[in-house]
Design a protein around this motif. Structure first.
Motif, mmCIF file in Angstrom:
data_model
loop_
_atom_site.group_PDB
_atom_site.id
_atom_site.type_symbol
_atom_site.label_atom_id
_atom_site.label_comp_id
_atom_site.label_asym_id
_atom_site.label_seq_id
_atom_site.Cartn_x
_atom_site.Cartn_y
_atom_site.Cartn_z
ATOM 1 N N ILE A 181 -7.337 10.189 5.393
ATOM 2 C CA ILE A 181 -8.716 9.966 5.835
ATOM 3 C C ILE A 181 -9.497 11.281 5.763
ATOM 4 O O ILE A 181 -9.048 12.310 6.249
ATOM 5 C CB ILE A 181 -8.756 9.432 7.280
ATOM 6 C CG1 ILE A 181 -8.129 8.041 7.340
ATOM 7 C CG2 ILE A 181 -10.182 9.382 7.801
ATOM 8 C CD1 ILE A 181 -8.031 7.495 8.761
ATOM 9 N N LYS A 182 -10.648 11.204 5.135
ATOM 10 C CA LYS A 182 -11.520 12.385 5.067
ATOM 11 C C LYS A 182 -12.428 12.359 6.269
ATOM 12 O O LYS A 182 -13.182 11.425 6.480
ATOM 13 C CB LYS A 182 -12.305 12.362 3.765
ATOM 14 C CG LYS A 182 -11.423 12.498 2.563
ATOM 15 C CD LYS A 182 -12.195 12.434 1.291
ATOM 16 C CE LYS A 182 -11.208 12.523 0.138
ATOM 17 N NZ LYS A 182 -11.832 12.351 -1.142
ATOM 18 N N SER B 127 8.259 2.898 7.628
ATOM 19 C CA SER B 127 8.029 2.299 8.947
ATOM 20 C C SER B 127 6.524 2.267 9.235
ATOM 21 O O SER B 127 5.724 2.910 8.551
ATOM 22 C CB SER B 127 8.735 3.110 10.036
ATOM 23 O OG SER B 127 8.098 4.366 10.191
ATOM 24 N N VAL B 128 6.163 1.538 10.246
ATOM 25 C CA VAL B 128 4.760 1.479 10.668
ATOM 26 C C VAL B 128 4.265 2.873 11.038
ATOM 27 O O VAL B 128 3.173 3.285 10.653
ATOM 28 C CB VAL B 128 4.583 0.496 11.849
ATOM 29 C CG1 VAL B 128 3.168 0.555 12.387
ATOM 30 C CG2 VAL B 128 4.953 -0.917 11.433
ATOM 31 N N GLU B 129 5.089 3.607 11.754
ATOM 32 C CA GLU B 129 4.700 4.964 12.169
ATOM 33 C C GLU B 129 4.490 5.871 10.951
ATOM 34 O O GLU B 129 3.551 6.664 10.921
ATOM 35 C CB GLU B 129 5.757 5.565 13.100
ATOM 36 C CG GLU B 129 5.840 4.894 14.446
ATOM 37 C CD GLU B 129 6.632 3.590 14.428
ATOM 38 O OE1 GLU B 129 7.369 3.313 13.452
ATOM 39 O OE2 GLU B 129 6.483 2.813 15.386
ATOM 40 N N GLU B 130 5.371 5.760 9.960
ATOM 41 C CA GLU B 130 5.219 6.565 8.747
ATOM 42 C C GLU B 130 3.942 6.185 8.003
ATOM 43 O O GLU B 130 3.232 7.053 7.505
ATOM 44 C CB GLU B 130 6.420 6.378 7.822
ATOM 45 C CG GLU B 130 7.692 6.996 8.349
ATOM 46 C CD GLU B 130 8.908 6.592 7.542
ATOM 47 O OE1 GLU B 130 9.763 7.468 7.324
ATOM 48 O OE2 GLU B 130 9.008 5.420 7.134
ATOM 49 N N TRP B 131 3.663 4.871 7.932
ATOM 50 C CA TRP B 131 2.453 4.426 7.244
ATOM 51 C C TRP B 131 1.205 4.950 7.948
ATOM 52 O O TRP B 131 0.259 5.409 7.296
ATOM 53 C CB TRP B 131 2.403 2.909 7.134
ATOM 54 C CG TRP B 131 1.086 2.443 6.609
ATOM 55 C CD1 TRP B 131 0.160 1.705 7.259
ATOM 56 C CD2 TRP B 131 0.514 2.741 5.334
ATOM 57 N NE1 TRP B 131 -0.951 1.521 6.467
ATOM 58 C CE2 TRP B 131 -0.760 2.152 5.276
ATOM 59 C CE3 TRP B 131 0.950 3.473 4.235
ATOM 60 C CZ2 TRP B 131 -1.586 2.251 4.167
ATOM 61 C CZ3 TRP B 131 0.119 3.576 3.124
ATOM 62 C CH2 TRP B 131 -1.122 2.966 3.096
ATOM 63 N N ILE B 132 1.187 4.907 9.248
ATOM 64 C CA ILE B 132 0.039 5.411 10.009
ATOM 65 C C ILE B 132 -0.158 6.901 9.736
ATOM 66 O O ILE B 132 -1.284 7.356 9.530
ATOM 67 C CB ILE B 132 0.202 5.122 11.516
ATOM 68 C CG1 ILE B 132 0.078 3.616 11.767
ATOM 69 C CG2 ILE B 132 -0.826 5.899 12.337
ATOM 70 C CD1 ILE B 132 0.458 3.184 13.169
ATOM 71 N N LYS B 133 0.925 7.652 9.707
ATOM 72 C CA LYS B 133 0.833 9.088 9.433
ATOM 73 C C LYS B 133 0.275 9.341 8.027
ATOM 74 O O LYS B 133 -0.619 10.175 7.841
ATOM 75 C CB LYS B 133 2.204 9.743 9.565
ATOM 76 C CG LYS B 133 2.171 11.255 9.403
ATOM 77 C CD LYS B 133 3.552 11.859 9.464
ATOM 78 C CE LYS B 133 4.015 11.903 10.894
ATOM 79 N NZ LYS B 133 5.302 12.636 11.032
ATOM 80 N N ILE B 134 0.769 8.614 7.034
ATOM 81 C CA ILE B 134 0.261 8.750 5.666
ATOM 82 C C ILE B 134 -1.224 8.401 5.621
ATOM 83 O O ILE B 134 -2.034 9.123 5.044
ATOM 84 C CB ILE B 134 1.061 7.855 4.688
ATOM 85 C CG1 ILE B 134 2.481 8.398 4.504
ATOM 86 C CG2 ILE B 134 0.354 7.760 3.335
ATOM 87 C CD1 ILE B 134 3.403 7.446 3.760
ATOM 88 N N SER C 206 0.810 -1.217 0.000
ATOM 89 C CA SER C 206 0.000 0.000 0.000
ATOM 90 C C SER C 206 0.843 1.267 0.000
ATOM 91 O O SER C 206 0.379 2.319 -0.433
ATOM 92 C CB SER C 206 -0.939 0.000 1.207
ATOM 93 O OG SER C 206 -1.837 -1.075 1.110
ATOM 94 N N GLY C 207 2.072 1.170 0.457
ATOM 95 C CA GLY C 207 2.947 2.339 0.484
ATOM 96 C C GLY C 207 3.240 2.893 -0.891
ATOM 97 O O GLY C 207 3.337 4.108 -1.070
#
Length: 72
Positions: A70-71, A58-65, A6-7
Motif C-alpha cells: 500500500i502506498k 497464511s492470512v497473516e502473511e497475506w496481510i503483511k504482503i 492474489s498471492g
C-alpha cells in the motif's frame, strides 16, 4: 473455469514455486494471467497442487504482503 489467487501475483517466490510445480501435477500447459489460473476442463485441475498453493500463505502473511504494497 478460473481460479484467482492474489498471492501468486503479490509474491514472486510463490509464483515461481507454482510455475515449477504445475508441470509435475498435470500434462496440460499452464494458462494463467497475473493472478488467475485458467482450466479448460474440470478434470484437468490439479486439486492437490491447488490445495498446496492455498496452504502456502497464511492470512497473516497475506496481510503483511498487502500492507507492504500500500502506498501511503
Amino acid at each position: 473455469m478460473a481460479l484467482y489467487h492474489s498471492g501468486i501475483y503479490a509474491s514472486p517466490e510463490l509464483l515461481k514455486w507454482f510455475q515449477n510445480e504445475y508441470s509435475k501435477h498435470t500434462q496440460t500447459k499452464l494458462d494463467m494471467g497475473k493472478s488467475c489460473i485458467r482450466f479448460k476442463k474440470a478434470d484437468n485441475i490439479p486439486l492437490d497442487l491447488i490445495a498446496d498453493l492455498c496452504g502456502k500463505i497464511s492470512v497473516e502473511e497475506w496481510i503483511k504482503i498487502y500492507e507492504n504494497q500500500i502506498k501511503r
